[in-house]
Scaffold this motif. Structure first.
Motif, mmCIF file in Angstrom:
data_model
loop_
_atom_site.group_PDB
_atom_site.id
_atom_site.type_symbol
_atom_site.label_atom_id
_atom_site.label_comp_id
_atom_site.label_asym_id
_atom_site.label_seq_id
_atom_site.Cartn_x
_atom_site.Cartn_y
_atom_site.Cartn_z
ATOM 1 N N LEU A 7 0.820 -1.212 0.000
ATOM 2 C CA LEU A 7 0.000 0.000 0.000
ATOM 3 C C LEU A 7 0.855 1.264 0.000
ATOM 4 C CD1 LEU A 7 -2.759 -1.259 2.435
ATOM 5 C CD2 LEU A 7 -3.037 -0.734 0.010
ATOM 6 N N THR A 8 2.074 1.171 0.519
ATOM 7 C CA THR A 8 2.997 2.307 0.385
ATOM 8 C C THR A 8 3.329 2.539 -1.086
ATOM 9 O OG1 THR A 8 3.975 1.887 2.562
ATOM 10 C CG2 THR A 8 5.262 3.196 1.005
ATOM 11 N N GLY A 9 3.590 1.433 -1.808
ATOM 12 C CA GLY A 9 3.830 1.549 -3.243
ATOM 13 C C GLY A 9 2.639 2.141 -3.963
ATOM 14 N N ARG A 10 1.448 1.739 -3.552
ATOM 15 C CA ARG A 10 0.238 2.305 -4.158
ATOM 16 C C ARG A 10 0.171 3.812 -3.904
ATOM 17 N NH1 ARG A 10 -4.681 3.709 -1.807
ATOM 18 N NH2 ARG A 10 -6.374 3.959 -3.341
ATOM 19 N N GLY A 92 -6.563 -4.804 6.854
ATOM 20 C CA GLY A 92 -7.101 -3.987 7.936
ATOM 21 C C GLY A 92 -6.757 -2.520 7.806
ATOM 22 N N GLY A 93 -7.236 -1.757 8.782
ATOM 23 C CA GLY A 93 -7.039 -0.316 8.745
ATOM 24 C C GLY A 93 -5.602 0.116 8.949
ATOM 25 N N ILE A 94 -4.884 -0.564 9.860
ATOM 26 C CA ILE A 94 -3.505 -0.152 10.146
ATOM 27 C C ILE A 94 -2.612 -0.253 8.911
ATOM 28 C CG2 ILE A 94 -1.436 -0.755 11.446
ATOM 29 C CD1 ILE A 94 -3.418 0.880 13.023
ATOM 30 N N PRO A 95 -2.618 -1.364 8.146
ATOM 31 C CA PRO A 95 -1.791 -1.385 6.925
ATOM 32 C C PRO A 95 -2.173 -0.291 5.926
ATOM 33 C CG PRO A 95 -2.463 -3.608 7.505
ATOM 34 C CD PRO A 95 -3.243 -2.685 8.388
ATOM 35 N N ILE A 96 -3.477 -0.020 5.806
ATOM 36 C CA ILE A 96 -3.916 1.015 4.868
ATOM 37 C C ILE A 96 -3.367 2.372 5.277
ATOM 38 C CG2 ILE A 96 -5.928 2.272 3.989
ATOM 39 C CD1 ILE A 96 -7.487 -0.375 4.213
ATOM 40 N N LEU A 97 -3.515 2.705 6.561
ATOM 41 C CA LEU A 97 -3.036 4.002 7.040
ATOM 42 C C LEU A 97 -1.510 4.059 7.043
ATOM 43 C CD1 LEU A 97 -5.515 4.608 9.996
ATOM 44 C CD2 LEU A 97 -5.602 5.547 7.682
ATOM 45 N N THR A 98 -0.868 2.925 7.352
ATOM 46 C CA THR A 98 0.598 2.884 7.303
ATOM 47 C C THR A 98 1.100 3.169 5.890
ATOM 48 O OG1 THR A 98 0.693 1.294 9.121
ATOM 49 C CG2 THR A 98 2.629 1.455 7.706
ATOM 50 N N GLY A 99 0.426 2.615 4.898
ATOM 51 C CA GLY A 99 0.803 2.874 3.512
ATOM 52 C C GLY A 99 0.718 4.348 3.166
ATOM 53 N N HIS A 100 -0.375 4.989 3.575
ATOM 54 C CA HIS A 100 -0.523 6.422 3.313
ATOM 55 C C HIS A 100 0.539 7.236 4.050
ATOM 56 C CE1 HIS A 100 -4.121 6.698 0.847
ATOM 57 N NE2 HIS A 100 -4.731 5.819 1.620
ATOM 58 N N SER A 148 2.411 12.996 9.405
ATOM 59 C CA SER A 148 1.828 12.174 8.346
ATOM 60 C C SER A 148 0.723 11.285 8.912
ATOM 61 C CB SER A 148 2.907 11.320 7.678
ATOM 62 O OG SER A 148 3.870 12.125 7.023
ATOM 63 N N TRP A 149 0.969 10.656 10.045
ATOM 64 C CA TRP A 149 -0.056 9.831 10.681
ATOM 65 C C TRP A 149 -1.244 10.663 11.135
ATOM 66 C CZ3 TRP A 149 -1.495 4.953 11.227
ATOM 67 C CH2 TRP A 149 -0.591 3.947 10.875
#
Length: 247
Positions: A7-10, A92-100, A148-149
Motif C-alpha cells: 500500500l505504500t507503493g500504491r 485492515g485499517g492499520i496497513p492502509i493508514l501505514t501505507g498512506h 503524516s499519521w
C-alpha cells in the motif's frame, strides 16, 4: 508488513498520477522561503543571516503542506469505495493508514531535500557537526512521521476531500505563531504562551540549534515528546476512526 509495503507503493503511484498536487506541495514552501528571505528578511533582526534563521521553520511548513495531501488522499479513498475492496481482501485499517503515512513521509523527504537545496543556493550555511546533522535529521524525521499519521487520521475524520484539506490548514498555520520566522519576544505578550508551548516551536528550536551548532539543552527531547504524542494521537485516532467509518 507485506500489506503495508504494497500500500505504500500504491500511495507513491497515486502521487505520480496527481503530479500537480505534489508539485504544489513542494514548491509552495520554496516560494514562501524566497518571499520571507528577499521581501522581509532585510527588515527582521534575528542576530544572524535571515536565511539561516528561517530554514528550520520552512522545513516544517514543507512537512505541513505534504501532509495535507495525505489527508485528502485518505478522504478520497473513503469516498471512492476502494476501502471496501481492501476489506474484502482482509486488509485492515492499520496497513492502509501505514501505507498512506509511509508514502507521505517519502514525499516529504523529497520536498525537504528540495528546500535545503534551494536554501544552500541562496546562502544557507549551517555549521553543524556530523552528529548535529544526524540529530537534526532524526528530529525532523520524527516530526514528518508524526504529522503524516495525524493527517491520515484527519482524512478519516473529514467527510469529503475538500474538508480534509481545510482541516489540515491548522497544521500548516502552526509555524507562523512560533519562532519560525521571527523571535517570539517580538510578538505581542498575549501570544507568547501559545508560541512557546505548541508542538512546532521546540522542533524548530532544536533544528536551528543543531544546524548552527549551538547549545540546545533538553529542547530536542521536548520536541521528540511532542512528536511521540502526535504519533500516538494519529495512530490511535486513525485506528478508531477507521473502525467507526467502516463498520
Amino acid at each position: 508488513m507485506s500489506d503495508a509495503l504494497t500500500l505504500t507503493g500504491r500511495g507513491l503511484r497515486l502521487s505520480r498520477r496527481n503530479v500537480d498536487a505534489v508539485i504544489t506541495s513542494m514548491m509552495l514552501p520554496v516560494m514562501l522561503m524566497l518571499i520571507f528571505v528577499y521581501f522581509f528578511g532585510g527588515a527582521i533582526d534575528t542576530g544572524t543571516e535571515y536565511v539561516t534563521y528561517v530554514v528550520p521553520g520552512v522545513l516544517l511548513l514543507c512537512a505541513g503542506f505534504g501532509a495535507s495531501t495525505t489527508a485528502v488522499t485518505v478522504s478520497d479513498d473513503m469516498k471512492g469505495g476502494i476501502i471496501d475492496r481492501f476489506r474484502s481482501l482482509d486488509i485492515g485499517g492499520i496497513p492502509i493508514l501505514t501505507g498512506h503515512a509511509a508514502a507521505s513521509t517519502a514525499r516529504n523527504l523529497v520536498s525537504t531535500a528540495l528546500v535545503l537545496g534551494v536554501a544552500f543556493a541562496i546562502g544557507f550555511r549551517p555549521s553543524a557537526t556530523p552528529a548535529g546533522w544526524l540529530a537534526a535529521a532524526g528530529v525532523l524525521l520524527a516530526f514528518i512521521i508524526a504529522i503524516s499519521w495525524l493527517s491520515a487520521a484527519i482524512g478519516l475524520l473529514a467527510k469529503s476531500p475538500e474538508a480534509a484539506g481545510g482541516f489540515t490548514l491548522f497544521m500548516m498555520f502552526l509555524p507562523y505563531p512560533s519562532s519560525a520566522f521571527v523571535p517570539i519576544d517580538t510578538m505581542p505578550s498575549w501570544l507568547h504562551g501559545f508560541a512557546e508551548h505548541q508542538p512546532v516551536t521546540p522542533v524548530i528550536e532544536s533544528l536551528r540549534g543543531l544546524l548552527l551548532d549551538q547549545p540546545v539543552g533538553n529542547t530536542p527531547w521536548i520536541a521528540l515528546a511532542w512528536c511521540a504524542g502526535l504519533l500516538v494521537l494519529g495512530t490511535a485516532g486513525g485506528s478508531l476512526l477507521f473502525r467507526l467509518r467502516t463498520r
